[in-house]
Scaffold this motif. Structure first.
Motif, mmCIF file in Angstrom:
data_model
loop_
_atom_site.group_PDB
_atom_site.id
_atom_site.type_symbol
_atom_site.label_atom_id
_atom_site.label_comp_id
_atom_site.label_asym_id
_atom_site.label_seq_id
_atom_site.Cartn_x
_atom_site.Cartn_y
_atom_site.Cartn_z
ATOM 1 N N ALA A 207 0.816 -1.215 0.000
ATOM 2 C CA ALA A 207 0.000 0.000 0.000
ATOM 3 C C ALA A 207 0.853 1.270 0.000
ATOM 4 O O ALA A 207 0.601 2.198 -0.766
ATOM 5 N N GLY A 208 1.872 1.278 0.851
ATOM 6 C CA GLY A 208 2.712 2.478 0.972
ATOM 7 C C GLY A 208 3.438 2.766 -0.328
ATOM 8 O O GLY A 208 3.430 3.900 -0.827
ATOM 9 N N GLU A 209 4.015 1.717 -0.890
ATOM 10 C CA GLU A 209 4.770 1.884 -2.135
ATOM 11 C C GLU A 209 3.859 2.368 -3.262
ATOM 12 O O GLU A 209 4.254 3.196 -4.091
ATOM 13 N N ALA A 210 2.624 1.870 -3.265
ATOM 14 C CA ALA A 210 1.673 2.277 -4.305
ATOM 15 C C ALA A 210 1.356 3.768 -4.187
ATOM 16 O O ALA A 210 1.261 4.464 -5.195
ATOM 17 N N ARG A 211 1.223 4.234 -2.944
ATOM 18 C CA ARG A 211 0.930 5.664 -2.763
ATOM 19 C C ARG A 211 2.080 6.526 -3.253
ATOM 20 O O ARG A 211 1.891 7.541 -3.907
ATOM 21 N N VAL A 212 3.302 6.086 -2.946
ATOM 22 C CA VAL A 212 4.482 6.831 -3.398
ATOM 23 C C VAL A 212 4.511 6.848 -4.930
ATOM 24 O O VAL A 212 4.734 7.886 -5.566
ATOM 25 N N GLY A 228 -2.774 23.721 -21.341
ATOM 26 C CA GLY A 228 -4.223 23.679 -21.455
ATOM 27 C C GLY A 228 -4.794 22.271 -21.403
ATOM 28 O O GLY A 228 -5.997 22.087 -21.369
ATOM 29 N N GLN A 229 -3.932 21.258 -21.403
ATOM 30 C CA GLN A 229 -4.409 19.883 -21.364
ATOM 31 C C GLN A 229 -4.526 19.439 -19.909
ATOM 32 O O GLN A 229 -3.662 19.760 -19.086
ATOM 33 N N ARG A 230 -5.616 18.728 -19.607
ATOM 34 C CA ARG A 230 -5.802 18.253 -18.251
ATOM 35 C C ARG A 230 -4.954 17.006 -18.045
ATOM 36 O O ARG A 230 -5.098 16.054 -18.803
ATOM 37 N N PRO A 231 -4.071 16.993 -17.032
ATOM 38 C CA PRO A 231 -3.333 15.748 -16.815
ATOM 39 C C PRO A 231 -4.278 14.680 -16.261
ATOM 40 O O PRO A 231 -5.286 15.023 -15.639
ATOM 41 N N PRO A 232 -3.983 13.407 -16.510
ATOM 42 C CA PRO A 232 -4.867 12.364 -16.002
ATOM 43 C C PRO A 232 -4.879 12.338 -14.471
ATOM 44 O O PRO A 232 -3.882 12.674 -13.839
ATOM 45 N N ALA A 233 -6.032 11.965 -13.903
ATOM 46 C CA ALA A 233 -6.102 11.745 -12.465
ATOM 47 C C ALA A 233 -5.291 10.494 -12.150
ATOM 48 O O ALA A 233 -5.324 9.530 -12.904
ATOM 49 N N VAL A 234 -4.538 10.509 -11.042
ATOM 50 C CA VAL A 234 -3.771 9.330 -10.642
ATOM 51 C C VAL A 234 -4.204 8.910 -9.238
ATOM 52 O O VAL A 234 -4.165 9.718 -8.311
ATOM 53 N N LEU A 235 -4.650 7.668 -9.095
ATOM 54 C CA LEU A 235 -5.148 7.191 -7.806
ATOM 55 C C LEU A 235 -4.524 5.837 -7.488
ATOM 56 O O LEU A 235 -3.826 5.265 -8.331
ATOM 57 N N THR A 236 -4.808 5.338 -6.293
ATOM 58 C CA THR A 236 -4.418 3.967 -5.974
ATOM 59 C C THR A 236 -5.678 3.163 -5.693
ATOM 60 O O THR A 236 -6.716 3.717 -5.334
ATOM 61 N N CYS A 237 -5.593 1.847 -5.907
ATOM 62 C CA CYS A 237 -6.742 0.994 -5.570
ATOM 63 C C CYS A 237 -6.265 -0.435 -5.340
ATOM 64 O O CYS A 237 -5.120 -0.773 -5.642
ATOM 65 N N SER A 238 -7.161 -1.222 -4.800
ATOM 66 C CA SER A 238 -6.909 -2.656 -4.700
ATOM 67 C C SER A 238 -8.119 -3.390 -5.251
ATOM 68 O O SER A 238 -9.206 -3.329 -4.679
ATOM 69 N N ALA A 239 -7.924 -4.036 -6.374
ATOM 70 C CA ALA A 239 -9.024 -4.812 -6.950
ATOM 71 C C ALA A 239 -9.378 -5.965 -6.015
ATOM 72 O O ALA A 239 -10.512 -6.412 -5.968
ATOM 73 N N ARG A 240 -8.383 -6.416 -5.244
ATOM 74 C CA ARG A 240 -8.608 -7.560 -4.356
ATOM 75 C C ARG A 240 -9.471 -7.188 -3.156
ATOM 76 O O ARG A 240 -10.435 -7.868 -2.853
ATOM 77 N N THR A 241 -9.121 -6.061 -2.475
ATOM 78 C CA THR A 241 -9.885 -5.696 -1.274
ATOM 79 C C THR A 241 -11.034 -4.740 -1.588
ATOM 80 O O THR A 241 -11.928 -4.555 -0.779
ATOM 81 N N GLY A 242 -10.985 -4.109 -2.740
ATOM 82 C CA GLY A 242 -12.029 -3.141 -3.092
ATOM 83 C C GLY A 242 -11.680 -1.721 -2.681
ATOM 84 O O GLY A 242 -12.390 -0.772 -3.032
ATOM 85 N N ALA A 243 -10.582 -1.555 -1.961
ATOM 86 C CA ALA A 243 -10.200 -0.213 -1.513
ATOM 87 C C ALA A 243 -9.928 0.697 -2.707
ATOM 88 O O ALA A 243 -9.229 0.295 -3.640
ATOM 89 N N GLY A 244 -10.501 1.874 -2.671
ATOM 90 C CA GLY A 244 -10.216 2.868 -3.705
ATOM 91 C C GLY A 244 -11.014 2.710 -4.988
ATOM 92 O O GLY A 244 -10.962 3.573 -5.863
ATOM 93 N N LEU A 245 -11.770 1.618 -5.121
ATOM 94 C CA LEU A 245 -12.482 1.398 -6.393
ATOM 95 C C LEU A 245 -13.539 2.474 -6.641
ATOM 96 O O LEU A 245 -13.730 2.912 -7.774
ATOM 97 N N ASP A 246 -14.209 2.884 -5.568
ATOM 98 C CA ASP A 246 -15.224 3.930 -5.747
ATOM 99 C C ASP A 246 -14.592 5.237 -6.207
ATOM 100 O O ASP A 246 -15.154 5.950 -7.038
#
Ligand SMILES: Nc1nc2c(ncn2[C@@H]2O[C@H](COP(=O)(O)OP(=O)(O)OP(=O)(O)O)[C@@H](O)[C@H]2O)c(=O)[nH]1
Ligand SMILES: [Mg+2]
Length: 330
Positions: A207-212, A228-246
């Motif tokens: 988890a920590g490494e993913a955030r970094v 003028g271009q919007r940079p992509p949003a960058v997030l973390t998630c876990s498909a396994r636990t469901g954390a961050g999927l929302d």
């Protein structure tokens, strides 16, 4: 026996959400048989007016990043939120291994079993253009059947990503935290098309490494974005636990609303229609080349003549094209 590919019956069945009609309609649009193609065109023309409002989301990332697991978990959440979710794939490599179809079915176990979901394995056989055509046309059938979220999975290697970026509203890239080169595994050509990046497997010790990693990626994306271009949003998630999927889904929705507000969703889709026109024409030409009897009967001799030096490659190629053109002309 009744004709399984009767267009009127398929149109009616798809409209009623019949899974059998849906499967058959997709089989029809996947087919390269000339008589099937002609019916597929009629079918698509009738279904097209019922499409256009679904969320079209591409999901890419290197093999093993967790795409199937992610789609399974996200799909279930979306269904719980009242959506009908369809999953299609662009994966020309599946023709080689033959394994990914079964693999994805079992890996998307929850979603595949759900009444409100439809998981279509990658079409087997053919070149990228043909596979992309089949996927694109399957999306139309699925949207007409009432699926309001269509997720398109592709393996993050090579041209299939570009093909998928050309058929979706939002292109989501799954990435892995790797020390050092965070952009490794994301091809340059695709970076400018990515709308949302999610660093997956952000669970347990990771988890920590993913955030970094996400933080570094966010910085890199800002630097790379044009004025003028919007940079992509960058997030973390876990498909396994469901954390961050929302949050990932919220980022997808935010990207789409921004497109709508700027009026660029309509522009993007219009551009996609034009690129589809050319992609389809190219794919049809390639299919015609492969299916042409006269090309096929000429080919072995020409190949031998090229090898022996009797005929040059440009001459031989010209002869094949002339033969095909003669056949295409009515
Ligand atoms: N720890 C952890 N493991 C995950 C996560 N998501 C997927 N995995 C595991 O990673 C492996 C690959 O997952 P898949 O979902 O099959 O990956 P994929 O990207 O679809 O792979 P291909 O279809 O082969 O390209 C499986 O063993 C999953 O259980 C996650 O969020 N956390
Ligand atoms: Mg997969």
């Amino acid at each position: 026996m009744a004709d399984p590919y009767d267009v009127d019956t398929l149109v009616a069945g798809v409209g009623q959400g019949s899974r059998l009609a849906l499967s058959r309609a997709i089989t029809l649009v996947e087919s390269t048989r000339p008589d099937h193609r002609s019916r597929a065109r009629q079918l698509l023309a009738q279904l097209a007016p019922r499409t256009g409002s679904a969320y079209r989301v591409g999901i890419s990332g290197v093999p093993g990043v967790g795409k199937s697991t992610f789609i399974d978990a996200l799909g279930i959440r979306l269904i719980e939120a009242g959506h009908k979710v369809a999953v299609v794939a662009v994966d020309p490599s599946s023709t080689r291994t033959g394994g990914s179809i079964l693999g994805d079915r079992t890996r998307m176990a929850q979603l595949s079993a759900h009444d409100e979901a439809f998981v279509r394995p990658s079409p087997s056989g053919g070149h990228l253009g043909g596979v992309a055509r089949a996927t694109r046309e399957s999306m139309i059938v699925l949207e007409a059947a009432g699926y309001d979220v269509v997720l398109v999975e592709t393996v993050g290697v090579g041209q299939s990503e570009v093909a998928v970026a050309e058929m979706v509203d939002t292109f989501l890239m799954l990435a892995l935290a790797r020390s050092g080169d965070q952009l490794q595994g994301i091809k340059r050509g695709i970076l400018e098309r990515v709308d949302v990046i999610a660093v997956n497997k952000a669970d347990g010790d990771n988890a920590g490494e993913a955030r970094v990693c996400a933080r570094e990626l966010r910085g890199a994306m800002r630097l790379m974005a044009d004025d003028g271009q919007r940079p992509p949003a960058v997030l973390t998630c876990s498909a396994r636990t469901g954390a961050g999927l929302d949050d990932v889904w919220q980022a997808v929705q935010a990207h789409r609303s921004a497109l709508e507000q700027e009026g660029s969703l309509a522009r993007r889709r219009a551009g996609q229609q034009v690129s589809w026109l050319w992609a389809l024409t190219q794919a049809s030409l390639l299919d015609a080349l492969r299916q042409s009897e006269s090309v096929r009967s000429l080919a072995p001799r020409l190949e031998a003549q090229v090898v022996s030096g009797e005929v040059s490659v440009p001459e031989a190629s010209e002869r094949l094209l002339e033969t095909l053109a003669g056949e295409l002309r009515p």
